[in-house]
Write a protein that holds these residues in place. Structure first.
Motif, mmCIF file in Angstrom:
data_model
loop_
_atom_site.group_PDB
_atom_site.id
_atom_site.type_symbol
_atom_site.label_atom_id
_atom_site.label_comp_id
_atom_site.label_asym_id
_atom_site.label_seq_id
_atom_site.Cartn_x
_atom_site.Cartn_y
_atom_site.Cartn_z
ATOM 1 N N LYS A 160 0.499 9.934 -11.616
ATOM 2 C CA LYS A 160 0.507 8.944 -9.944
ATOM 3 C C LYS A 160 1.666 8.241 -10.279
ATOM 4 N N THR A 164 3.368 5.605 -9.031
ATOM 5 C CA THR A 164 3.289 3.537 -8.604
ATOM 6 C C THR A 164 4.024 2.890 -7.547
ATOM 7 N N LEU A 190 -3.290 -2.478 6.746
ATOM 8 C CA LEU A 190 -2.575 -1.664 5.602
ATOM 9 C C LEU A 190 -1.387 -2.445 5.248
ATOM 10 N N ALA A 240 3.458 0.610 -5.259
ATOM 11 C CA ALA A 240 2.877 1.050 -3.759
ATOM 12 C C ALA A 240 1.342 1.248 -4.878
ATOM 13 N N SER A 241 0.247 0.423 -4.560
ATOM 14 C CA SER A 241 -1.136 0.685 -4.079
ATOM 15 C C SER A 241 -1.964 2.288 -3.990
ATOM 16 N N LYS A 242 -0.997 2.958 -2.978
ATOM 17 C CA LYS A 242 -2.026 4.093 -2.022
ATOM 18 C C LYS A 242 -0.966 4.995 -2.980
ATOM 19 N N GLU A 243 0.215 5.042 -2.215
ATOM 20 C CA GLU A 243 1.327 6.794 -2.374
ATOM 21 C C GLU A 243 3.015 6.523 -1.801
ATOM 22 N N ASP A 258 0.962 -1.349 -0.249
ATOM 23 C CA ASP A 258 -0.051 0.488 0.397
ATOM 24 C C ASP A 258 0.937 1.314 0.165
ATOM 25 N N TYR A 259 2.135 1.201 1.549
ATOM 26 C CA TYR A 259 2.505 2.749 1.178
ATOM 27 C C TYR A 259 4.411 1.983 0.358
#
Length: 567
Positions: A292, A294, A68, A309-312, A45-46
């Motif tokens: 974005k 990735t 997470l 990274a799926s989020k940030e 995720d991060y």
């Protein structure tokens, strides 16, 4: 056939152990499960680039949420392995931050560009290349910024969650405080602190007081008081106007360094599914068609691979390498990207600009009280100090070398010597923002003819309102090539004027203390303002507080970050 099955099984096992896990759903925990496997493309995720002071704190906080998955990329390893007790024992804390420091596995080995304000000298600039980052190398002193600093920051970013009362609660959440151990320190030392600045439930960063206070310290406190600097209850309640004993990032049980690695990372290892990629260098941030972020291309040894990274993607690589990574990834000034043939993802002219750092210099005195300078000259003193440290976690090696710090705006007698232009520039800072930090350091390099039992003290000063600006840039698309660092210290006339007055205040405070035998460097022959400035230009050194190099829309934001840094 059997051989092929074995290889497939081992491949699946490697993949399984590399996946993020919820530690609450497991019976046991393998040590190796805290580390990502080099060469394996994995999605989290991060992704956090940089396992330093901030990076590991962010990682632990995010990982508290078991839903997470979080990974940290860090170019270094564990300082306990790569530098032994030099990073752990407080009394050795200058090992890697002095110009004379030897090459080290836990430091990047940065050297600045020639500094115009420092007589064109190129200076070594210590930066931690290890889990814990510069919190593994610094002098372990802890203090918090002022109420006015946070008010200014909140105004600039348009977010009242940065006001002192809100930030204060997070400060208390992050630190576990232990009062001074007067049985080991000795009852003759008056250590005041504000208990309300801490929470009994706080942690995991350990805060305490050294179990050894240097003999000159009460006299230096007397000197500050005589010079008009009043005592205050600690340095962590949003006030920096006076002098106080220093709280230190030291675990009081063992009297060893408490870094973001020993506190936040080790907590995450035991309670969360955090993954760490040590000895791994981030090469480039990856973006999709919508710009974005990735993931990150990384290198571990011979392996080049991608962590997605799926989020940030969170860039926390410090004031020098954060802008470097942004620029090589296509985010930065147009001219820099063009010169290095980097396709632009986003042209941001402020990346690598607006570098703030504090002017710092040290006057050396011979004194009539015992100091840790004997660790450099007296083998018997050093051996006894080591034995005391090992046997009772007390004695000179538990001292970080700075027992008290003073803060002030220059008094009226000195302000009269400043130009109207300098006064106007200083007036732009908040009313509770100090201009000068006084740092008596109970260890200094003695002259060549010093006797083993002579004692020396370095009385340092940092300018907290620097008006000079520096830069960080690149001349390569490869992050293994060091960035070009130009702090541009002491070029502003205002900085020069304030530095001269701060030098005079050092002499005044030292004279009032009653411990000075003689001034060793520069010596009493340096008297005129011109001679004082020349000496500063030839002798000033880094205090390693670079900041504000990734901000592009506000000059004031850089100001705030200047005081938030820690020694």
């Amino acid at each position: 056939m059997a051989s092929s099955i074995l290889f497939v099984f081992l491949g699946l096992l490697r993949l399984t152990l590399s996946l993020p896990v919820d530690p609450t759903q497991t019976v046991g925990r393998l040590t190796g499960n805290s580390f990502g496997l080099p060469g394996q493309n994995v999605t989290y995720d991060y992704i956090i680039v940089g396992g330093g002071t901030a990076g590991l704190t962010i990682a632990e906080r995010l990982s508290e949420n078991p839903s997470l998955s979080v990974a940290v990329i860090e170019a270094g390893g564990f300082y306990e392995i790569e530098s032994g007790n030099f990073s752990q024992v407080p009394g050795y804390d200058t090992e890697y931050v002095l110009p004379e420091s030897p090459p080290s596995l836990v430091d990047w080995g940065f050297v600045t560009q020639p500094q115009k304000g420092y007589n064109n000298r190129e200076l070594f600039y210590a930066r931690g290349k290890t889990l814990g980052g510069s919190s593994a190398l610094n002098l372990m002193i802890y203090q918090r910024a002022t109420v006015g600093a946070f008010k200014l920051w909140a105004q600039v970013v348009g977010d009242n969650s940065w006001l002192w009362n809100t930030v204060f609660s997070f400060y208390k959440k992050s630190t576990q405080f232990t009062p001074p151990n007067l049985q080991k320190i000795g009852p003759g030392f008056n250590i005041e602190y504000d208990q309300s600045a801490y929470s009994p439930q706080g942690g995991p960063l350990q805060l305490s007081f050294a179990n050894y206070q240097q003999p000159p310290s009460p006299y230096l406190a007397k000197g500050m008081k005589a010079a008009g600097i009043s005592a205050q209850d600690g340095l962590n309640s949003g006030i920096l106007n006076g002098y106080a004993a220093t709280t230190v990032e030291v675990d009081p049980t063992y009297e060893t360094r408490s870094s973001s690695e020993t506190s936040f990372l080790q907590t995450a290892f035991t309670k969360t599914g955090l993954k760490v990629y040590p000895s791994t260098l981030a090469k480039q941030i990856l973006f999709d068609a919508t710009k974005k972020a990735t993931g990150v291309t990384v290198v571990t040894g011979p392996d080049t691979y991608t962590l997605s990274a799926s989020k940030e993607v969170i860039v926390s690589a410090g004031a020098f390498q954060s802008p470097q990574l942004l620029m090589v990834s296509g985010i930065g000034p147009a001219a820099t990207l063009k010169a290095n043939n980097i396709p632009a993802v986003s042209t941001l002219e402020g990346v690598g600009q607006n570098l703030w750092d504090q002017v710092f210099f040290t006057v050396v005195f011979q004194v009539n009280q015992t100091t840790n300078s004997q660790l450099l000259t007296n083998p018997a003193f050093g051996a006894a100090a080591a034995q005391t440290f090992l046997n009772s976690q007390s004695g000179p090696l538990t001292s970080v070398g700075v027992d008290l710090i003073g803060w002030e705006k220059l008094p009226e007698a000195n302000r009269k010597e400043l130009s109207n232009s300098t006064l106007a520039q200083l007036a732009a800072f908040p009313s509770d923002w100090p201009e000068i930090e006084y740092i008596p350091i109970d260890i200094a390099f003695p002259p060549a003819d010093a006797a083993p039992t002579d004692n020396y003290l370095g009385f340092a000063v940092a300018l907290l309102t620097p008006l000079s600006r520096g830069t960080v840039t690149i001349n390569s698309t490869d992050t293994s090539i060091k960035p070009l660092i130009d702090p541009n210290w002491l070029v502003a006339t205002a900085d020069q004027e304030v530095a001269v007055q701060a030098f005079k205040r050092i002499r005044q405070i030292a004279g009032y203390s009653g411990v000075v035998i003689s001034e060793i460097n520069p010596g009493t022959k340096v008297q005129s303002d011109a001679d004082i400035l020349t000496w500063i230009q030839n002798n000033a050194s880094p205090i390693w507080h670079a900041s504000a190099t990734c901000e592009h829309s506000s000059r004031v934001f850089g100001i705030v970050r200047g005081v938030l840094t820690r020694i």
